[in-house]
Structures are given as structure tokens and as C-alpha cells.
Design an enzyme around this catalytic site. Structure first.
Site, PDB file in Angstrom:
ATOM      1  N   ASN A 100      -1.743  42.553  22.310  1.00 18.00           N
ATOM      2  CA  ASN A 100      -2.925  43.003  21.575  1.00 18.00           C
ATOM      3  C   ASN A 100      -2.458  44.072  20.585  1.00 18.00           C
ATOM      4  O   ASN A 100      -2.223  45.214  20.967  1.00 18.00           O
ATOM      5  CB  ASN A 100      -3.940  43.573  22.581  1.00 18.00           C
ATOM      6  CG  ASN A 100      -5.149  44.203  21.905  1.00 18.00           C
ATOM      7  OD1 ASN A 100      -5.340  44.074  20.695  1.00 18.00           O
ATOM      8  ND2 ASN A 100      -5.967  44.884  22.697  1.00 18.00           N
ATOM      9  N   TRP A 101      -2.298  43.662  19.345  1.00 21.84           N
ATOM     10  CA  TRP A 101      -1.740  44.577  18.340  1.00 21.84           C
ATOM     11  C   TRP A 101      -2.761  45.618  17.873  1.00 21.84           C
ATOM     12  O   TRP A 101      -2.414  46.545  17.135  1.00 21.84           O
ATOM     13  CB  TRP A 101      -1.222  43.785  17.133  1.00 21.84           C
ATOM     14  CG  TRP A 101      -0.091  42.861  17.443  1.00 21.84           C
ATOM     15  CD1 TRP A 101       0.502  42.658  18.671  1.00 21.84           C
ATOM     16  CD2 TRP A 101       0.602  41.999  16.522  1.00 21.84           C
ATOM     17  NE1 TRP A 101       1.511  41.731  18.549  1.00 21.84           N
ATOM     18  CE2 TRP A 101       1.597  41.308  17.248  1.00 21.84           C
ATOM     19  CE3 TRP A 101       0.465  41.739  15.148  1.00 21.84           C
ATOM     20  CZ2 TRP A 101       2.449  40.382  16.654  1.00 21.84           C
ATOM     21  CZ3 TRP A 101       1.327  40.814  14.554  1.00 21.84           C
ATOM     22  CH2 TRP A 101       2.310  40.149  15.302  1.00 21.84           C
ATOM     23  N   LYS A 102      -4.011  45.440  18.257  1.00 21.14           N
ATOM     24  CA  LYS A 102      -5.092  46.361  17.859  1.00 21.14           C
ATOM     25  C   LYS A 102      -5.087  46.534  16.334  1.00 21.14           C
ATOM     26  O   LYS A 102      -4.781  45.591  15.613  1.00 21.14           O
ATOM     27  CB  LYS A 102      -4.980  47.692  18.619  1.00 21.14           C
ATOM     28  CG  LYS A 102      -4.893  47.451  20.140  1.00 21.14           C
ATOM     29  CD  LYS A 102      -5.115  48.675  20.974  1.00 21.14           C
ATOM     30  CE  LYS A 102      -5.014  48.299  22.449  1.00 21.14           C
ATOM     31  NZ  LYS A 102      -5.262  49.398  23.355  1.00 21.14           N
ATOM     32  N   HIS A 151     -13.108  43.858  25.265  1.00 22.79           N
ATOM     33  CA  HIS A 151     -12.116  44.925  25.400  1.00 22.79           C
ATOM     34  C   HIS A 151     -12.834  46.268  25.536  1.00 22.79           C
ATOM     35  O   HIS A 151     -13.844  46.514  24.880  1.00 22.79           O
ATOM     36  CB  HIS A 151     -11.162  44.939  24.192  1.00 22.79           C
ATOM     37  CG  HIS A 151      -9.978  45.816  24.434  1.00 22.79           C
ATOM     38  ND1 HIS A 151     -10.051  47.182  24.307  1.00 22.79           N
ATOM     39  CD2 HIS A 151      -8.715  45.540  24.838  1.00 22.79           C
ATOM     40  CE1 HIS A 151      -8.870  47.704  24.630  1.00 22.79           C
ATOM     41  NE2 HIS A 151      -8.043  46.725  24.950  1.00 22.79           N
ATOM     42  N   GLU A 204     -12.249  49.088  24.365  1.00 24.72           N
ATOM     43  CA  GLU A 204     -12.425  49.843  23.112  1.00 24.72           C
ATOM     44  C   GLU A 204     -13.657  49.339  22.361  1.00 24.72           C
ATOM     45  O   GLU A 204     -14.334  50.114  21.667  1.00 24.72           O
ATOM     46  CB  GLU A 204     -11.143  49.752  22.265  1.00 24.72           C
ATOM     47  CG  GLU A 204     -10.061  50.655  22.846  1.00 24.72           C
ATOM     48  CD  GLU A 204      -8.636  50.191  22.614  1.00 24.72           C
ATOM     49  OE1 GLU A 204      -8.401  49.336  21.743  1.00 24.72           O
ATOM     50  OE2 GLU A 204      -7.751  50.697  23.323  1.00 24.72           O
ATOM     51  N   GLU A 226      -8.258  45.507  32.982  1.00 21.90           N
ATOM     52  CA  GLU A 226      -7.691  46.642  32.250  1.00 21.90           C
ATOM     53  C   GLU A 226      -8.413  47.923  32.655  1.00 21.90           C
ATOM     54  O   GLU A 226      -9.473  48.246  32.095  1.00 21.90           O
ATOM     55  CB  GLU A 226      -7.863  46.423  30.742  1.00 21.90           C
ATOM     56  CG  GLU A 226      -7.143  45.213  30.212  1.00 21.90           C
ATOM     57  CD  GLU A 226      -6.714  45.414  28.761  1.00 21.90           C
ATOM     58  OE1 GLU A 226      -5.524  45.229  28.476  1.00 21.90           O
ATOM     59  OE2 GLU A 226      -7.557  45.777  27.920  1.00 21.90           O
ATOM     60  N   GLY A 273      -3.300  52.824  27.018  1.00 22.81           N
ATOM     61  CA  GLY A 273      -2.747  53.734  26.016  1.00 22.81           C
ATOM     62  C   GLY A 273      -2.383  55.103  26.544  1.00 22.81           C
ATOM     63  O   GLY A 273      -2.112  56.019  25.766  1.00 22.81           O
ATOM     64  N   SER A 294      -0.996  50.103  29.757  1.00 20.70           N
ATOM     65  CA  SER A 294       0.331  50.724  29.808  1.00 20.70           C
ATOM     66  C   SER A 294       1.367  49.863  30.513  1.00 20.70           C
ATOM     67  O   SER A 294       2.310  50.395  31.112  1.00 20.70           O
ATOM     68  CB  SER A 294       0.262  52.125  30.433  1.00 20.70           C
ATOM     69  OG  SER A 294      -0.524  52.982  29.608  1.00 20.70           O
ATOM     70  N   GLY A 322      -0.696  46.267  24.950  1.00 18.77           N
ATOM     71  CA  GLY A 322      -1.034  46.930  23.692  1.00 18.77           C
ATOM     72  C   GLY A 322       0.209  47.515  23.054  1.00 18.77           C
ATOM     73  O   GLY A 322       0.987  46.824  22.395  1.00 18.77           O
ATOM     74  N   GLY A 323       0.440  48.818  23.282  1.00 20.40           N
ATOM     75  CA  GLY A 323       1.543  49.542  22.644  1.00 20.40           C
ATOM     76  C   GLY A 323       2.885  48.817  22.713  1.00 20.40           C
ATOM     77  O   GLY A 323       3.598  48.702  21.702  1.00 20.40           O
TER      78      GLY A 323
HETATM   79  P1  PGA Z   1      -1.786  49.481  26.232  1.00 20.06           P
HETATM   80  O1  PGA Z   1      -3.093  48.656  25.794  1.00 20.06           O
HETATM   81  O2  PGA Z   1      -0.778  48.474  26.718  1.00 20.06           O
HETATM   82  O3  PGA Z   1      -1.352  50.180  24.982  1.00 20.06           O
HETATM   83  O4  PGA Z   1      -2.196  50.401  27.313  1.00 20.06           O
HETATM   84  C1  PGA Z   1      -3.530  47.543  26.527  1.00 20.06           C
HETATM   85  C2  PGA Z   1      -4.818  47.017  25.928  1.00 20.06           C
HETATM   86  O5  PGA Z   1      -5.657  47.823  25.514  1.00 20.06           O
HETATM   87  O6  PGA Z   1      -5.035  45.795  25.865  1.00 20.06           O
END
Ligand code: PGA
Length: 256
Positions: free
Chosen positions: A9-11, A100, A102, A172, A178, A217, A238-239
Site C-alpha cells: 500500500n504505497w499510500k 483502510h 486512514e 490492521e 506506521g 509495521s 505500507g512503509g
Molecule cells: P505500515 O502501513 O506498514 O506503514 O504500518 C500498513 C498499512 O497502513 O496498510
């Protein structure tokens, strides 16, 4: 043998050039990954077509697919700034992330709205990666299972046993996203097992084959332990998906 799904997930990151470069690095190594790993790249929607083309150029379409990070629940219409699941399909996407945290947090998405999005994604024959997860306060108040159950029942409302073949659940925990503080393998497995049990109440035996990803994470260091858990079938990253090396290390960490 279990088939794992590792989704990036590159956001709201990358440029067109860096999206192309990242996708190229991933697809160039995709052929060497264990046979039971499939990858999904979810770039910003503006760059999704470029990533689809990069994958096609490298002939990696059977191992790497593209997904959007969100979509509108209607197919078309006066919804300024939005994109639909049918548009995702039109440009060659196979997946859409829904629910998600967010989007729940910053865009006020509710289980009811996300349920409509899940239906819209499935109606196009795409796969929904439906995210659920508790906040830190909810975990501390011992409400984790109640919250997850509510999100599962709300988001999956009206989705039939046939349709659920195209649903992937992503657990999640919000406190792990994050933050660098992933759930321990035991914490994650406990919730994944609960999700599997809820799925079997809803879908019977089919629950065994529904993939449940862990996200929050996950990185090159902790992936192996997390992915070794019986009810963890992959990751939503994500990251660590923004660097080809760490994303591919995670993909190589599966039990093959
Ligand atoms: P993260 O994000 O790996 O940076 O914690 C995961 C996500 O939000 O899908």
C-alpha cells in the site's frame, strides 16, 4: 501448500518516475519468488495505469497484480474527484483496498459506506482487500474482538458465499500502522483466529480459503515470524513496500 498474498500500500507516495522504478524493481524479481507468493501493488490511483503497463512489459502479470487504495461506491456520476471500481477494472486493476483505517479516520468512512464499496468492487469482478482493526484505546479497553466483529458484520453485510471468494480481509491494528510497533505474532494470530472463526460462522467451510492478511509495521525483520502463524496468509505493507528490497524480502519470508 498455503498461497500467500503480499500487498504493498504505497499510500500518497511516489512520483510517476519513482512509481515506475519501484514497480520495475519489484517485477524484475517476481519470477524468482517462491511459487506460493502473489504480489499486489497499490499505487496512488493516478499512477496505477503506469504500474499495470510496467507489469505487462515485464510479463509478470501472473505473479503481480495492481490495486487501488480506495474507490467510490457508485459506478459513475456526479462525484467530483472520485474514481469508481469499474474505472479500476478498466485500467487493468484486479484489487481495491476498502475500509483502510486512514479512510475511516480522515474521511469519516463508516462500515455502511465501506459495505457499499465492497459490493461495488465485487460487482466488477475485482477483489476487495477489506481492512479491519482496533485503535489503541479499544485494545486497552479490551474491546478488540467486539470492534472487529462489528466491522466484519457491517462491511460484509449481504456478501454471499460465492462473492466472498473475492474478498481478502486485512487485519490492521490502528496502533501498529506506521508506528514501527507491529503486533507480536501471538497478538496477530489471536485476532486472525477470531476473524477466521467469524468467517466460518458467516460462510462455513469457505472460511478456510479466505485470505487474512496482517498489516501494521510489517517489515523485513518481523515478516517471517508473522507469516509463520497458521491464520496469517500474507501482509498489507505500507512503509516497507516503498523500497523494492524490503518489500521483496517480506515476500521471500513466506513458508514455501
Ligand atoms: P505500515 O502501513 O506498514 O506503514 O504500518 C500498513 C498499512 O497502513 O496498510
Amino acid at each position: 501448500m498455503k498461497t500467500y498474498l503480499i500487498a504493498g500500500n504505497w499510500k500518497m507516495n511516489t512520483t510517476i518516475a519513482s512509481a515506475q522504478a519501484l514497480a520495475s524493481s519489484v517485477v524484475e524479481s517476481a519470477h524468482d519468488l517462491p511459487q506460493n507468493v502473489h504480489l499486489v501493488l497499490c499505487p496512488p490511483s493516478l499512477y496505477a495505469r503506469t504500474v499495470v503497463e510496467t507489469i505487462a512489459t515485464n510479463n509478470a502479470g501472473s505473479r503481480v497484480r495492481v490495486g487501488l487504495q480506495n474507490c467510490h461506491h457508485e459506478e459513475k456520476g456526479a462525484y467530483t474527484g472520485d474514481v469508481s471500481a469499474s474505472m479500476a477494472k478498466d485500467i487493468g486493476c484486479s484489487y481495491v483496498i476498502t475500509g483502510h483505517s486512514e479512510r475511516r479516520q480522515f474521511s469519516g468512512e463508516t462500515d455502511g459506506l465501506i459495505n457499499k464499496k465492497n459490493h461495488a468492487v465485487l460487482a466488477q469482478g475485482l477483489t476487495a482487500i477489506y481492512c479491519v482493526g482496533e485503535t489503541l484505546q479499544e485494545r486497552q479497553a479490551e474491546e478488540t474482538f467486539t470492534v472487529i466483529k462489528k466491522q466484519m458484520l457491517g462491511g460484509l453485510d449481504g456478501i454471499t458465499v460465492e462473492q466472498v471468494e473475492n474478498v481478502v480481509i486485512a487485519y490492521e491494528p490502528v496502533w501498529a500502522i506506521g508506528t514501527g510497533l507491529a503486533a507480536t505474532a501471538e497478538q496477530a494470530q489471536e485476532v486472525h483466529e477470531f476473524i477466521r472463526a467469524e468467517l466460518s460462522l458467516l460462510y462455513g467451510d469457505k472460511a478456510k480459503s479466505i485470505r487474512i492478511l496482517y498489516g501494521g509495521s510489517m517489515n523485513a525483520e518481523n515478516a517471517q515470524t508473522l507469516l509463520a502463524q497458521p491464520d496469517i496468509d500474507g501482509g498489507l505493507i505500507g512503509g516497507a513496500s516503498l523500497k523494492a528490497d524490503s518489500f521483496l524480502t517480506i515476500a521471500r519470508s513466506v513458508v514455501s
